[in-house]
Design a protein around this motif. Structure first.
Motif, short mmCIF file in Angstrom:
data_model
loop_
_atom_site.label_atom_id
_atom_site.label_comp_id
_atom_site.label_asym_id
_atom_site.label_seq_id
_atom_site.Cartn_x
_atom_site.Cartn_y
_atom_site.Cartn_z
N LYS A 172 0.81 -1.22 0.00
CA LYS A 172 0.00 0.00 0.00
C LYS A 172 0.85 1.27 0.00
CE LYS A 172 -4.00 -2.06 2.35
NZ LYS A 172 -4.91 -1.97 3.54
N ASP A 173 2.12 1.15 0.33
CA ASP A 173 2.98 2.33 0.43
C ASP A 173 3.94 2.47 -0.74
OD1 ASP A 173 1.89 3.01 2.94
OD2 ASP A 173 3.23 1.62 3.95
N GLN A 174 3.86 1.58 -1.71
CA GLN A 174 4.79 1.63 -2.83
C GLN A 174 4.54 2.87 -3.69
OE1 GLN A 174 3.95 -2.20 -4.61
NE2 GLN A 174 5.83 -3.08 -3.75
N PRO A 175 5.61 3.53 -4.17
CA PRO A 175 5.43 4.70 -5.02
C PRO A 175 4.66 4.41 -6.30
CG PRO A 175 7.68 4.58 -4.22
CD PRO A 175 7.02 3.28 -3.85
N VAL A 176 4.85 3.20 -6.84
CA VAL A 176 4.07 2.76 -8.01
C VAL A 176 3.24 1.55 -7.55
CG1 VAL A 176 4.14 2.00 -10.41
CG2 VAL A 176 5.93 3.52 -9.53
N PRO A 177 2.05 1.81 -7.00
CA PRO A 177 1.28 0.73 -6.39
C PRO A 177 0.47 -0.06 -7.42
CG PRO A 177 0.11 2.79 -6.16
CD PRO A 177 1.41 3.12 -6.85
N GLY A 178 -0.10 -1.15 -6.95
CA GLY A 178 -1.02 -1.92 -7.78
C GLY A 178 -0.43 -3.22 -8.29
N ARG A 179 -1.33 -4.10 -8.75
CA ARG A 179 -0.92 -5.40 -9.28
C ARG A 179 -1.04 -5.49 -10.78
NH1 ARG A 179 -3.68 -9.69 -4.98
NH2 ARG A 179 -2.66 -8.86 -3.09
N SER A 180 -1.30 -4.36 -11.43
CA SER A 180 -1.44 -4.38 -12.88
C SER A 180 -0.10 -4.74 -13.52
CB SER A 180 -1.89 -3.02 -13.39
OG SER A 180 -0.89 -2.04 -13.19
N LYS A 181 -0.16 -5.25 -14.74
CA LYS A 181 1.05 -5.61 -15.46
C LYS A 181 1.95 -4.40 -15.64
CE LYS A 181 2.67 -7.86 -19.69
NZ LYS A 181 2.26 -8.48 -20.98
N TRP A 182 1.33 -3.25 -15.88
CA TRP A 182 2.08 -2.01 -16.07
C TRP A 182 2.87 -1.65 -14.82
CZ3 TRP A 182 1.17 2.66 -13.42
CH2 TRP A 182 1.85 3.78 -13.91
N ALA A 183 2.21 -1.70 -13.65
CA ALA A 183 2.87 -1.34 -12.41
C ALA A 183 3.98 -2.33 -12.06
CB ALA A 183 1.85 -1.27 -11.27
N GLN A 184 3.71 -3.62 -12.25
CA GLN A 184 4.72 -4.63 -11.94
C GLN A 184 5.93 -4.50 -12.86
OE1 GLN A 184 3.29 -8.69 -11.05
NE2 GLN A 184 1.20 -7.88 -11.11
N THR A 185 5.69 -4.13 -14.12
CA THR A 185 6.80 -3.94 -15.05
C THR A 185 7.69 -2.79 -14.62
OG1 THR A 185 5.52 -4.84 -16.91
CG2 THR A 185 7.41 -3.42 -17.44
#
Length: 230
Positions: A172-185
């Motif tokens: 929840k604290d990550q600068p680029v949050p989320g589990r989307s492919k875009w965010a994980q990339t």
């Protein structure tokens, strides 16, 4: 005395404009023309203040960190991470090409006393042992400005990429949050980039400071004095 880091005041103005926008649009009655005008004007002011920040360039490491922190706060509210990262990348390049970090470092160095000799000669080397922090700092100060700039930029980008990767944060604290492919990339590429920068940092520093690390394939003199093979 002129302000060394003008981006501080720009960030402060942008934060104030964003707060004013929040206040102006709180409990908004969309049927009230006056409230709508005030909210829209506050939104325009906040946008203009953000654009001013994006067009500025930090001139110190502290300014670069402040800019990154500002963008983290903003990205938590709005979906514009890509634009923020692009500006930070341009800021790093500008600092590297303009030698801006070294200008501030030079002003600070004038306040310091001249460093003591790095490594004592003759029999004193054996009693000296491993160089201490003061001697490491003296070796650093002896490097040319352009070399210090290169190392500073590599180190700053390494830390920034690690920050973007979010490895040190909870989900929840990550600068680029989320589990989307875009965010994980983005997080994965940033993590890889941070590792590459760490390797580069080791290589560059060891190459430019043979008095601490030795020449290629050889131990430094202080290690030889302690019994290491040459």
């Amino acid at each position: 005395m002129p302000e060394l880091e003008p981006i501080f005041s720009l960030i402060e103005a942008a934060d104030a404009a964003a707060a004013a926008h929040t206040v102006a649009c709180r409990d908004l009655d969309e049927d009230d023309d006056a409230q709508m005008r005030a909210c829209n004007q506050a939104a325009a002011d906040a946008h203009d203040a953000l654009i001013v920040v994006r067009q500025a360039m930090p001139v110190t490491a502290e300014g670069l960190r402040a800019l990154a922190a500002f963008y983290v706060r903003d990205a938590a509210l709005y979906d514009r991470d890509g634009e923020h990262i692009e500006h930070l990348a341009r800021a790093l390049i500008a600092c590297e090409s303009g030698g801006r970090f070294s200008a501030v470092r030079q002003q600070k160095a004038e306040l310091n006393q001249s460093p003591e000799p790095l490594i004592l000669s003759g029999g004193n080397r054996r009693s000296l042992g491993v160089p201490d922090q003061a001697q490491v700092e003296a070796a650093w100060r002896g490097l040319p400005d352009e070399t210090q700039d290169r190392i500073g930029v590599v180190a700053t980008d390494m830390v920034f990429q690690a920050f973007v990767s979010g490895d040190a944060f909870g989900p929840k604290d990550q600068p680029v949050p989320g589990r989307s492919k875009w965010a994980q990339t983005i997080r994965g590429e940033a993590s890889d980039a941070s590792c590459r920068r760490l390797t580069e940092l080791h290589t560059v520093i060891e190459d430019v400071l043979p008095v601490l690390f030795g020449s290629a394939g050889q131990n430094p003199e202080w290690a030889v004095a302690m019994g290491a093979k040459r």
